[in-house]
Write an enzyme that holds these catalytic residues in place. Structure first.
Site, PDB file in Angstrom:
ATOM      1  CD  GLU A  21       5.378  -6.694  -5.927  1.00  0.00           C
ATOM      2  OE1 GLU A  21       4.822  -5.744  -5.877  1.00  0.00           O
ATOM      3  OE2 GLU A  21       4.955  -7.095  -7.658  1.00  0.00           O
ATOM      4  CB  SER A 147       6.349  -3.115  -6.199  1.00  0.00           C
ATOM      5  OG  SER A 147       5.468  -3.172  -5.428  1.00  0.00           O
ATOM      6  CE1 TYR A 213       5.945  -0.871  -1.289  1.00  0.00           C
ATOM      7  CE2 TYR A 213       6.820  -1.034  -3.459  1.00  0.00           C
ATOM      8  CZ  TYR A 213       5.751  -1.101  -3.285  1.00  0.00           C
ATOM      9  OH  TYR A 213       4.991  -1.454  -3.715  1.00  0.00           O
ATOM     10  NE  ARG A 252      -2.297   1.662  -4.716  1.00  0.00           N
ATOM     11  CZ  ARG A 252      -1.067   0.986  -5.220  1.00  0.00           C
ATOM     12  NH1 ARG A 252      -0.957  -0.229  -3.937  1.00  0.00           N
ATOM     13  NH2 ARG A 252      -0.660   0.749  -5.782  1.00  0.00           N
ATOM     14  CG  ASP A 254      -1.804   2.893  -9.045  1.00  0.00           C
ATOM     15  OD1 ASP A 254      -2.441   3.505  -7.761  1.00  0.00           O
ATOM     16  OD2 ASP A 254      -0.928   2.087  -8.478  1.00  0.00           O
ATOM     17  CD  GLU A 267      -0.212  -0.972 -11.962  1.00  0.00           C
ATOM     18  OE1 GLU A 267       0.091  -2.300 -11.172  1.00  0.00           O
ATOM     19  OE2 GLU A 267       0.686  -0.378 -12.326  1.00  0.00           O
ATOM     20  CG  ASN A 269      -1.801  -1.778  -7.089  1.00  0.00           C
ATOM     21  OD1 ASN A 269      -0.256  -2.347  -7.877  1.00  0.00           O
ATOM     22  ND2 ASN A 269      -2.318  -0.800  -8.192  1.00  0.00           N
ATOM     23  N   GLY A 273       0.221  -3.016  -0.990  1.00  0.00           N
ATOM     24  CA  GLY A 273       0.682  -2.655  -0.375  1.00  0.00           C
ATOM     25  C   GLY A 273      -0.218  -2.617   1.586  1.00  0.00           C
TER      26      GLY A 273
END
Length: 309
Positions: A21, A147, A213, A252, A254, A267, A269, A273
């Protein structure tokens, strides 16, 4: 006084690194550098992929970690910063390590009753037919990447074997996760509360690296369209998942929602990002918070946590 203390000297922004990443981290780091400079900070960009990078941390007041993936998001850099006694952004060593490891995250959530989909670990000797018979369609992913790197769906034994081969190329363990049919949401955590949820839509098979992205065709809905009660439920689940792993400051979570309306955690994070396509800045904007205000708040919360931790 936390912001004044943290920003009084040089703030190091850790970016780049050696993970898969790296490119995303460079983009996130650039956003954070720009925001900190707009706030009047003296900023030093530090890339751990560059030899002798540790010496660049001399005399810094605070380190903002924008490293995504292994080496930056898994407790390794956090441990180094602890040893160097440099206050840093985000979760500590334990929360970072647990959140990065999807296998152990899911085992912990199953143990404490946080809603998450079923899964099985894969290796070269796995019975591909048995996995498909048990779950039907699955998503295969490296246990310690982010990601959507190395991630692929599989609905047959042949596809599952191929997906495992692809994911295993990143090293480490690989899991197959129960496919949940329904919309995908993400909930940003900031301090002790959550920001408005975001619902993602893509015409691709799933919300992959390209959709996250690179594509300008991915659709983001914020507000997400959830009722007030469902929004509260999603936020509570996100906080439960986040806190159960020992995470702190910001992150964050998900989620997927099935046809029966049940939410499942995918998951957590711990270093989301901060690019032009990123979701936490988008959720912050929904409540009138600029990227500069978001970055400042992350620094404040991190400084307070390190000072009392």
């Amino acid at each position: 006084m936390s912001w004044q203390q943290a920003s009084a000297g040089t703030v190091a922004v850790l970016l780049g690194g050696r993970s898969a990443e790296r490119d995303v981290s460079l983009q996130s780091g650039a956003t954070i550098v720009t925001a900190l400079r707009a706030l009047g900070c003296e900023v030093r960009e530090v890339d751990p992929a560059v030899p002798g990078w540790v010496t660049q941390l001399d005399n810094v007041t605070f380190a903002f970690n924008a490293l995504h993936g292994p080496g930056g998001e898994d407790g390794v850099i956090q441990g180094a910063l602890e040893t160097l006694q440099i206050p840093y952004s985000g979760s500590g060593v334990l929360g970072s390590a647990l959140a990065m490891d999807k296998q152990r995250s899911k085992l912990l959530w199953q143990g404490v009753g946080v809603s998450t989909g079923g899964f099985v670990m894969l290796d070269a000797h796995s019975d591909w037919e048995a996995v498909i018979a048990r779950f039907g369609k699955v998503f295969v992913k490296p246990a310690c990447e982010g990601s959507s790197v190395g991630m692929a769906p599989a609905a047959s034994a042949e596809a599952l074997a191929g997906a495992w081969q692809k994911a295993s190329a990143f090293g480490g363990t690989v899991l197959a996760e129960q496919f949940i049919q329904g919309p995908e949401y993400t909930v940003a955590v900031l301090g002790e509360s959550t920001l408005p949820s975001i619902r993602m839509e893509t015409d691709r098979e799933f919300y992959d690296y390209e959709a996250k992205y690179l594509s300008d065709e991915t659709r983001y809905h914020c507000p997400s369209g959830l009722s007030a009660a469902d929004e509260a439920e999603a936020g509570a689940l996100a906080l439960a998942a986040f806190r159960s792993l020992g995470c702190s400051v910001w992150g964050r979570v998900d989620l997927m929602r099935d046809s029966d309306g049940r939410f499942y955690v995918l998951e957590v994070n711990t270093i989301p990002g901060m690019t032009s396509h990123s979701l936490v800045p988008m959720a912050a904007r929904a409540v009138g918070m600029s990227i500069e205000a978001l970055v400042q708040r992350i620094v404040e919360l991190s400084w307070e946590g390190r000072a009392h931790g």
